[in-house]
Design a protein around this motif. Structure first.
Motif, PDB file in Angstrom:
ATOM      1  N   ARG A   5       0.825  -1.205   0.000  1.00 49.06           N
ATOM      2  CA  ARG A   5       0.000   0.000   0.000  1.00 49.06           C
ATOM      3  C   ARG A   5       0.858   1.253   0.000  1.00 49.06           C
ATOM      4  O   ARG A   5       0.331   2.350  -0.163  1.00 49.06           O
ATOM      5  N   HIS A   6       2.162   1.119   0.229  1.00 44.29           N
ATOM      6  CA  HIS A   6       3.027   2.276   0.398  1.00 44.29           C
ATOM      7  C   HIS A   6       3.939   2.496  -0.803  1.00 44.29           C
ATOM      8  O   HIS A   6       4.568   3.536  -0.915  1.00 44.29           O
ATOM      9  N   LEU A   7       4.004   1.551  -1.714  1.00 45.75           N
ATOM     10  CA  LEU A   7       4.884   1.670  -2.862  1.00 45.75           C
ATOM     11  C   LEU A   7       4.221   2.523  -3.939  1.00 45.75           C
ATOM     12  O   LEU A   7       3.050   2.352  -4.246  1.00 45.75           O
ATOM     13  N   SER A   8       4.980   3.451  -4.505  1.00 43.47           N
ATOM     14  CA  SER A   8       4.450   4.292  -5.569  1.00 43.47           C
ATOM     15  C   SER A   8       4.105   3.451  -6.789  1.00 43.47           C
ATOM     16  O   SER A   8       4.900   2.602  -7.212  1.00 43.47           O
ATOM     17  N   PRO A   9       2.916   3.664  -7.382  1.00 42.40           N
ATOM     18  CA  PRO A   9       2.559   2.919  -8.600  1.00 42.40           C
ATOM     19  C   PRO A   9       3.564   3.135  -9.719  1.00 42.40           C
ATOM     20  O   PRO A   9       3.761   2.251 -10.562  1.00 42.40           O
ATOM     21  N   ALA A  10       4.216   4.304  -9.733  1.00 45.88           N
ATOM     22  CA  ALA A  10       5.187   4.603 -10.779  1.00 45.88           C
ATOM     23  C   ALA A  10       6.379   3.643 -10.713  1.00 45.88           C
ATOM     24  O   ALA A  10       6.960   3.297 -11.744  1.00 45.88           O
ATOM     25  N   ILE A  11       6.741   3.217  -9.504  1.00 44.03           N
ATOM     26  CA  ILE A  11       7.867   2.282  -9.367  1.00 44.03           C
ATOM     27  C   ILE A  11       7.500   0.928  -9.951  1.00 44.03           C
ATOM     28  O   ILE A  11       8.272   0.323 -10.706  1.00 44.03           O
ATOM     29  N   ALA A  12       6.314   0.440  -9.605  1.00 44.99           N
ATOM     30  CA  ALA A  12       5.865  -0.835 -10.166  1.00 44.99           C
ATOM     31  C   ALA A  12       5.764  -0.756 -11.686  1.00 44.99           C
ATOM     32  O   ALA A  12       6.130  -1.700 -12.402  1.00 44.99           O
ATOM     33  N   PHE A  13       5.277   0.374 -12.197  1.00 43.04           N
ATOM     34  CA  PHE A  13       5.171   0.559 -13.645  1.00 43.04           C
ATOM     35  C   PHE A  13       6.551   0.523 -14.288  1.00 43.04           C
ATOM     36  O   PHE A  13       6.748  -0.125 -15.328  1.00 43.04           O
TER      37      PHE A  13
END
Length: 300
Positions: A5-13
């Protein structure tokens, strides 16, 4: 699977995009290996080395023998993947990389249609319309290929890639079921191992030891395939599938650039137009892509 819940979606992308990039570079290595060794030996040795890398990672993660259900799913996906890969890389050696990737983009939509038949998923008119649009895009690409006069081998290669895309759609459905029965590391190892064992059955008739100069490319291709699988697995564990699935379309850019730099391939305007139509069709049907999206990270 629990997502952070704390990880930026941009990092996963970004991680997912990196995984697609590595897999696209692997395609370039495999095209070179197929031209040098033939599709059978290129795939046999690459998956064999991938199985070694996957086995080490699987053992490091705790190992453990799969359940009976998972074992059957591993076997089924291994059979599908073996035929799918043979068709794709055979076709890839005969058509420009960008064209091959564009034709393969019909797989997610096919997976949705198969999901309706196999898993009882609902498919609305949006997906039907998107499928017709995607077929129109395929027609544009094939028409452009005919006008470029690439020869009968190119047409056979395009048909092989389309057949591979159908099997890739089946692969997505099996991967969806597989993800509910096994962990990503287990899936990665058993898929590579089963494909290698199936291919090895023909080794007494078709197998050949690659020249010393090709082993570096085989090893790099195997490393790229394994690294791509784990990057995509990590990304899909930390981001929404619908958001990350769009990274798949970046492979067209990789294929166009690598095809031009490595093989001197020109991207036809009809390939660009057809790819645009197919991608637009997939995005249009995106509201009903739960099967294809969730399986996409497991299909590499």
């Amino acid at each position: 699977m629990t997502r952070s819940r704390h990880l930026s979606p941009a990092i996963a992308f970004a991680v997912a995009a990196a995984g697609i990039g590595l897999f696209s570079i692997m395609d370039a290595f495999m095209k070179s290996l197929t031209l040098a060794l033939g599709v059978y030996n290129a795939l046999l040795w690459r998956t064999g080395v991938s199985a070694v890398f996957g086995g080490v990672a699987w053992a490091a993660g705790g190992g453990g023998w799969p359940s009976r259900r998972a074992t059957w799913l591993h076997l089924l996906r291994g059979i599908v993947a073996a035929v799918m890969a043979l068709l794709f890389f055979w076709g890839l050696a005969r058509v420009p990389m960008a064209q091959a990737i564009a034709l393969a983009y019909i797989a997610p939509l096919l997976a949705l249609l198969l999901g309706a038949l196999v898993l009882g998923e609902r498919v609305g008119m949006r997906v039907v319309a998107a499928s017709i649009m995607a077929l129109a895009g395929v027609g544009v690409i094939l028409l452009g290929q005919a006008r470029m006069d690439l020869g009968p081998q190119a047409l056979a290669g395009a048909l092989a890639i389309l057949a591979s895309a159908v099997l890739y759609a089946v692969n997505l459905i099996v991967a969806r079921l597989q993800s509910l029965a096994a962990r990503p590391g287990e899936i990665a190892f058993f898929q590579a191992a089963i494909v290698t064992l199936l291919l090895a059955l023909a080794a007494p008739f078709l197998g050949a030891i690659p020249p010393a100069g090709e082993w570096g490319k085989i090893t790099i291709a195997a490393l790229l395939a394994t690294a791509s699988l784990f990057l995509l697995g990590w990304a899909y564990a930390h981001g929404e599938a619908g958001y990350l699935a769009t990274t798949e379309y970046s492979s067209f850019l990789y294929a166009a650039v690598l095809g031009w730099l490595v093989f001197g391939e020109r991207v036809a305007l009809t390939t660009l137009a057809g790819a645009g139509i197919i991608i637009a069709a997939c995005l249009y049907g995106a509201r009903r892509r739960d099967i294809a999206q969730e399986a996409l990270g497991q299909a590499a």
